[in-house]
Design a protein around this motif. Structure first.
Motif, PDB file in Angstrom:
ATOM      1  N   ASN A   1       0.860  -1.181   0.000  1.00  0.00           N
ATOM      2  CA  ASN A   1       0.000   0.000   0.000  1.00  0.00           C
ATOM      3  C   ASN A   1       0.896   1.230   0.000  1.00  0.00           C
ATOM      4  O   ASN A   1       1.726   1.395   0.912  1.00  0.00           O
ATOM      5  CB  ASN A   1      -0.892   0.042   1.257  1.00  0.00           C
TER       6      ASN A   1
ATOM      7  N   CYS B   1      -1.884  -4.950   8.584  1.00  0.00           N
ATOM      8  CA  CYS B   1      -2.642  -3.882   7.922  1.00  0.00           C
ATOM      9  C   CYS B   1      -4.063  -3.854   8.475  1.00  0.00           C
ATOM     10  O   CYS B   1      -4.641  -4.892   8.817  1.00  0.00           O
ATOM     11  CB  CYS B   1      -2.678  -4.098   6.415  1.00  0.00           C
ATOM     12  N   VAL B   2      -4.652  -2.668   8.516  1.00  0.00           N
ATOM     13  CA  VAL B   2      -6.031  -2.508   8.975  1.00  0.00           C
ATOM     14  C   VAL B   2      -7.006  -3.284   8.088  1.00  0.00           C
ATOM     15  O   VAL B   2      -8.114  -3.615   8.509  1.00  0.00           O
ATOM     16  CB  VAL B   2      -6.390  -0.995   9.043  1.00  0.00           C
TER      17      VAL B   2
ATOM     18  N   GLY C   1      -0.970  -0.874   9.903  1.00  0.00           N
ATOM     19  CA  GLY C   1       0.114  -0.506   8.988  1.00  0.00           C
ATOM     20  C   GLY C   1       0.071   0.916   8.484  1.00  0.00           C
ATOM     21  O   GLY C   1       1.128   1.480   8.156  1.00  0.00           O
ATOM     22  N   PHE C   2      -1.105   1.527   8.401  1.00  0.00           N
ATOM     23  CA  PHE C   2      -1.146   2.875   7.815  1.00  0.00           C
ATOM     24  C   PHE C   2      -0.462   3.916   8.691  1.00  0.00           C
ATOM     25  O   PHE C   2      -0.137   5.002   8.214  1.00  0.00           O
ATOM     26  CB  PHE C   2      -2.582   3.290   7.456  1.00  0.00           C
TER      27      PHE C   2
END
Ligand SMILES: Nc1nc2c(c(=O)[nH]1)N[C@H]1C(S)=C(S)[C@@H](COP(=O)(O)O)O[C@H]1N2
Ligand SMILES: [Mo]
Length: 300
Positions: free
Chosen positions: A62, A119-120, A215-216
Motif C-alpha cells: 500500500n 494492515c487494517v 500498517g497505515f
C-alpha cells in the motif's frame, strides 16, 4: 547500492535489546495462541517469527501516492529519485533544519528487527527490517519540553506519483504519534529490509515502523518530522474519523465498522492463504502501559 549506514548490526551480531524484546513478545504471542509447548528451547526470536520473502514484501504494497492497487507501488515507485533526499526537522526541537539524509542518520546504529506487520485491511506479514530507534533520532535533534506529539509527512512528487496526479486522496500523506509512543524502543525508523536498502515501494529511503499499530501509521518516504504540542492531523483519520482513529492500535476486540479485526490473512504460504488470530497490540504487550486508563474502544 551498498547498505551505507554505519554500525550495522544484524541478528548474527550481539544485539541484546532487540533480540530480547522480540523474544519476549514472541513468547507472549505464542502463549496467546496457545502454542507455548512448541517453543522448546527458544533459541532466537527469528525461529518463531518466520519472515515473508523479499519478493512478497516488495510486491504486495500500500503506497497510494503510486496508485491504490496492491501491485501499483512495485510497478510505479521505481521512478522516484531518492538520491539527494532531505528531511526537515522542525517545531519544538533544539536543532531544527533541513538535513541531507546521511547527515541526519549516518551515525545511527542500525539493527535488524523482525516484526509482525498488520494492515487494517486484515492481512499480515512478518518483515525483517533494518533500522534504528526513532528515539535515537529524536534525542539527537533535541526534543523540547513542551512537545507532546510527533508529526510525519511523506514526499509529494507529482511528476512520478500517479496517485498524486489522480488525487486519490489528499497529499501529502501525514501521520502522527504521541511523544511517548514515538520514544518507545519498539518504534523504528526503517532504512532497509533483509539487509538491503528499502525498495521505493516500501518507503525508501526512510519510513516509520510502529509494529503494534495498523500498517497505515507506518508512514513511508518521510521528508518532514515536526515536534508539536498538539495531536496532529493524520491522513486516514481525516478522511474517515469513524473508521480510522488517531491511535489505531491493533486490537482484535475492536472491529472496523465494515469488517472484523479478530483474525488476519497471512500473506504468502501458497494457494490456501492461512488465517490466524490477531493478537492484542499485534503481539507486543509491552506497550500496554502506554495506554493505562485509556478506553481503547473509544480511543481506537
Ligand atoms: N506515504 C504513505 N505511507 C503509507 C501508505 C501510503 O499509502 N502512503 N500506506 C500505509 C499502509 S495502509 C500500509 S499497510 C503500509 C504498507 O507498507 P508496505 O507496503 O511496506 O508493506 O504502508 C503505510 N504507509
Ligand atoms: Mo494498511
Amino acid at each position: 547500492m551498498a547498505h551505507r549506514w554505519k554500525n550495522t548490526l544484524t541478528s548474527a551480531d550481539v544485539t541484546p535489546k532487540s533480540i530480547w524484546m522480540n523474544r519476549r513478545s514472541v513468547l507472549a504471542g505464542l502463549a496467546g495462541a496457545g502454542a507455548l509447548s512448541s517453543v522448546g528451547g527458544m533459541a532466537t526470536a527469528q525461529d518463531a517469527l518466520t519472515p515473508n520473502t523479499l519478493e512478497e514484501i516488495r510486491s504486495y504494497n500500500n503506497f497510494y501516492e503510486f496508485g491504490t492497487g496492491k501491485g501499483d507501488p512495485s510497478a510505479n515507485a521505481g521512478a522516484m529519485d531518492t538520491s539527494g533526499w532531505e528531511v526537515t526537522i522542525d517545531g519544538l526541537v533544539d536543532n531544527p533544519g533541513t538535513y541531507a539524509l546521511n547527515d541526519l542518520i549516518g551515525d545511527m546504529t542500525v539493527e535488524e528487527r523482525i516484526y509482525r506487520f498488520r494492515c487494517v485491511e486484515a492481512w499480515s506479514m512478518v518483515v525483517p527490517w533494518n533500522g534504528f530507534e526513532l528515539a535515537d533520532l529524536l534525542n539527537k535533534v533535541g526534543v523540547q519540553s513542551g512537545a507532546t506529539h510527533v508529526a510525519f509527512e511523506t514526499a509529494v512528487m507529482p511528476e512520478v506519483m500517479i496517485g498524486v496526479q489522480r488525487r486519490v486522496m489528499d497529499f501529502p500523506y501525514v501521520e502522527g504519534l504521541r511523544l511517548d509512543e514515538a520514544m518507545h524502543p519498539l518504534t523504528l525508523m526503517a532504512t532497509g529490509i533483509y539487509d538491503e536498502p528499502l525498495a521505493n515501494q516500501n518507503g525508501a529511503p526512510m519510513r516509520l515502523v510502529v509494529p503494534w499499530k495498523y500498517g497505515f501509521k507506518s508512514i513511508k518516504s518521510i521528508v518532514r518530522i515536526t515536534l508539536t504540542d498538539e495531536q496532529p492531523p493524520t491522513s486516514w483519520s481525516t478522511i474517515n474519523p469513524r473508521e480510522y482513529g488517531f491511535y489505531s492500535n491493533v486490537n482484535p476486540q475492536v472491529d472496523h465498522p465494515r469488517w472484523s479485526q479478530a483474525s488476519e490473512r497471512v500473506i504468502g504460504g501458497g494457494l490456501f492463504a492461512a488465517r490466524k488470530d490477531t493478537l492484542m497490540f499485534n503481539g507486543y504487550p509491552e506497550v500496554a502501559s502506554l495506554y493505562e486508563g485509556l478506553d481503547l474502544a473509544a480511543n481506537y
